[in-house]
Motif scaffolding. Sequence first.
Motif, PDB file in Angstrom:
ATOM      1  N   GLY A 157       0.661  -1.324   0.031  1.00 22.30           N
ATOM      2  CA  GLY A 157      -0.331  -0.460   0.061  1.00 22.30           C
ATOM      3  C   GLY A 157       0.862   1.151   0.514  1.00 22.30           C
ATOM      4  O   GLY A 157       0.120   2.238  -0.323  1.00 22.30           O
ATOM      5  N   LEU A 158       2.071   1.002   0.721  1.00 21.63           N
ATOM      6  CA  LEU A 158       2.648   2.085   0.726  1.00 21.63           C
ATOM      7  C   LEU A 158       3.259   2.601  -0.708  1.00 21.63           C
ATOM      8  O   LEU A 158       3.280   3.750  -0.562  1.00 21.63           O
ATOM      9  N   GLY A 159       4.104   1.576  -1.054  1.00 21.46           N
ATOM     10  CA  GLY A 159       4.905   1.125  -2.948  1.00 21.46           C
ATOM     11  C   GLY A 159       3.286   2.252  -3.347  1.00 21.46           C
ATOM     12  O   GLY A 159       3.716   3.256  -4.395  1.00 21.46           O
ATOM     13  N   ARG A 160       1.880   1.730  -3.609  1.00 22.33           N
ATOM     14  CA  ARG A 160       1.076   1.928  -4.281  1.00 22.33           C
ATOM     15  C   ARG A 160       0.929   4.163  -4.391  1.00 22.33           C
ATOM     16  O   ARG A 160       0.760   4.638  -5.217  1.00 22.33           O
ATOM     17  N   ALA A 161       0.894   4.056  -2.986  1.00 21.36           N
ATOM     18  CA  ALA A 161       0.876   5.261  -2.136  1.00 21.36           C
ATOM     19  C   ALA A 161       1.586   6.702  -2.697  1.00 21.36           C
ATOM     20  O   ALA A 161       0.999   8.084  -3.488  1.00 21.36           O
ATOM     21  N   VAL A 162       3.113   6.244  -2.704  1.00 16.58           N
ATOM     22  CA  VAL A 162       4.590   6.964  -3.179  1.00 16.58           C
ATOM     23  C   VAL A 162       4.746   7.458  -4.557  1.00 16.58           C
ATOM     24  O   VAL A 162       5.571   8.009  -5.637  1.00 16.58           O
ATOM     25  N   ASP A 163       3.776   6.112  -5.217  1.00 18.95           N
ATOM     26  CA  ASP A 163       4.396   6.166  -6.895  1.00 18.95           C
ATOM     27  C   ASP A 163       4.210   7.326  -7.825  1.00 18.95           C
ATOM     28  O   ASP A 163       2.317   7.916  -7.645  1.00 18.95           O
ATOM     29  N   CYS A 164       4.929   8.025  -8.482  1.00 15.28           N
ATOM     30  CA  CYS A 164       3.898   8.649  -9.096  1.00 15.28           C
ATOM     31  C   CYS A 164       4.920   8.709 -10.226  1.00 15.28           C
ATOM     32  O   CYS A 164       5.718   8.283 -11.011  1.00 15.28           O
ATOM     33  N   PRO A 165       4.194   9.376 -11.564  1.00 10.84           N
ATOM     34  CA  PRO A 165       5.127  10.102 -13.245  1.00 10.84           C
ATOM     35  C   PRO A 165       6.599   9.959 -13.113  1.00 10.84           C
ATOM     36  O   PRO A 165       7.172   9.235 -14.230  1.00 10.84           O
ATOM     37  N   GLN A 166       6.774  10.732 -12.433  1.00  9.30           N
ATOM     38  CA  GLN A 166       7.931  11.250 -12.620  1.00  9.30           C
ATOM     39  C   GLN A 166       8.448  10.364 -11.898  1.00  9.30           C
ATOM     40  O   GLN A 166       9.819  10.172 -12.059  1.00  9.30           O
ATOM     41  N   ALA A 167       8.410   9.617 -11.006  1.00  6.40           N
ATOM     42  CA  ALA A 167       9.395   8.492 -10.262  1.00  6.40           C
ATOM     43  C   ALA A 167       9.770   7.318 -11.317  1.00  6.40           C
ATOM     44  O   ALA A 167       9.159   6.797 -11.721  1.00  6.40           O
ATOM     45  N   GLN A 168      10.978   7.011 -11.276  1.00  2.04           N
ATOM     46  CA  GLN A 168      11.361   5.983 -12.559  1.00  2.04           C
ATOM     47  C   GLN A 168      11.278   4.609 -11.452  1.00  2.04           C
ATOM     48  O   GLN A 168      11.051   3.647 -12.554  1.00  2.04           O
ATOM     49  N   ALA A 169      11.140   5.057  -9.972  1.00  8.10           N
ATOM     50  CA  ALA A 169      11.443   3.655  -9.774  1.00  8.10           C
ATOM     51  C   ALA A 169      10.710   3.898  -8.289  1.00  8.10           C
ATOM     52  O   ALA A 169      11.040   5.374  -8.403  1.00  8.10           O
ATOM     53  N   ILE A 170      10.506   2.736  -7.312  1.00  9.71           N
ATOM     54  CA  ILE A 170      10.443   2.703  -5.733  1.00  9.71           C
ATOM     55  C   ILE A 170      11.244   2.189  -5.262  1.00  9.71           C
ATOM     56  O   ILE A 170      11.676   1.306  -5.419  1.00  9.71           O
ATOM     57  N   PHE A 171      12.010   2.951  -4.225  1.00  6.17           N
ATOM     58  CA  PHE A 171      13.085   2.386  -2.726  1.00  6.17           C
ATOM     59  C   PHE A 171      12.147   2.681  -2.088  1.00  6.17           C
ATOM     60  O   PHE A 171      11.668   3.213  -1.101  1.00  6.17           O
TER      61      PHE A 171
END
Length: 226
Positions: A157-171
């Motif tokens: 859920g946290l990963g989905r929440a922080v994802d945005c078009p500008q981000a190339q990846a999630i850490f």
Amino acid sequence: PTVEVEMPRKAPPGVSVHFSRMIGRGADGTLKGLEERITEQIAHIDETTERLAAVRPKVIVLAHTATCYRLGRDGEATLARHLEELTGIAFITVLQSVVAALASRGISRIALGTPYDETLTLRAKSCLEAYGIEVVAFDWLRNGISIFDETPARTYGLGRAVDCPQAQAIFFSGVGMPTLDVLDPLERDIGKPVISSASAMMWNALRVAGIDPVSPGYGALLARKT
């Protein structure tokens, strides 16, 4: 599960993983007393490292992201050089591993998710930016008690929440954060790489040890040869 359970699951066949807990009194996995624990852990890092060196591994990893944030980029490099000289064994940190993993995939803009509080999350952001990584979005898990009590569902859920078009990846920062069962499904759902402290640490340790960093099922980083 703790990192002692997760990391052997990640290791390719024939690779053994050994652990030594850093010396630090207080409740493990919580934010209460964290700064004092980190201070004590750094003060005793020679002793901890020498214990691990006794089994003659190919590489030793400082597997505590919050300690890396305290040390900072220059402090990490200095400590790694010192411990390599002390033991004669390659020494890397989890944050150095994250930076190397992102660079290997040409990633310079990330969304950051942590199990910390706002203060430590902002420290993580600042430290990552010191390495030239742009943190375009960030958030942390609310109402947590211990990192070891977190669940894959909350991590997802946290990963989905922080994802945005500008981000190339999630850490996902935090070695003890439960990420193993999240990496593949989240990558499929958002269509971009998802890297955690634990996956980057294993990937880099295998590389430094001269082993192909391939362990399918734990995200794209470990799914293919470099």
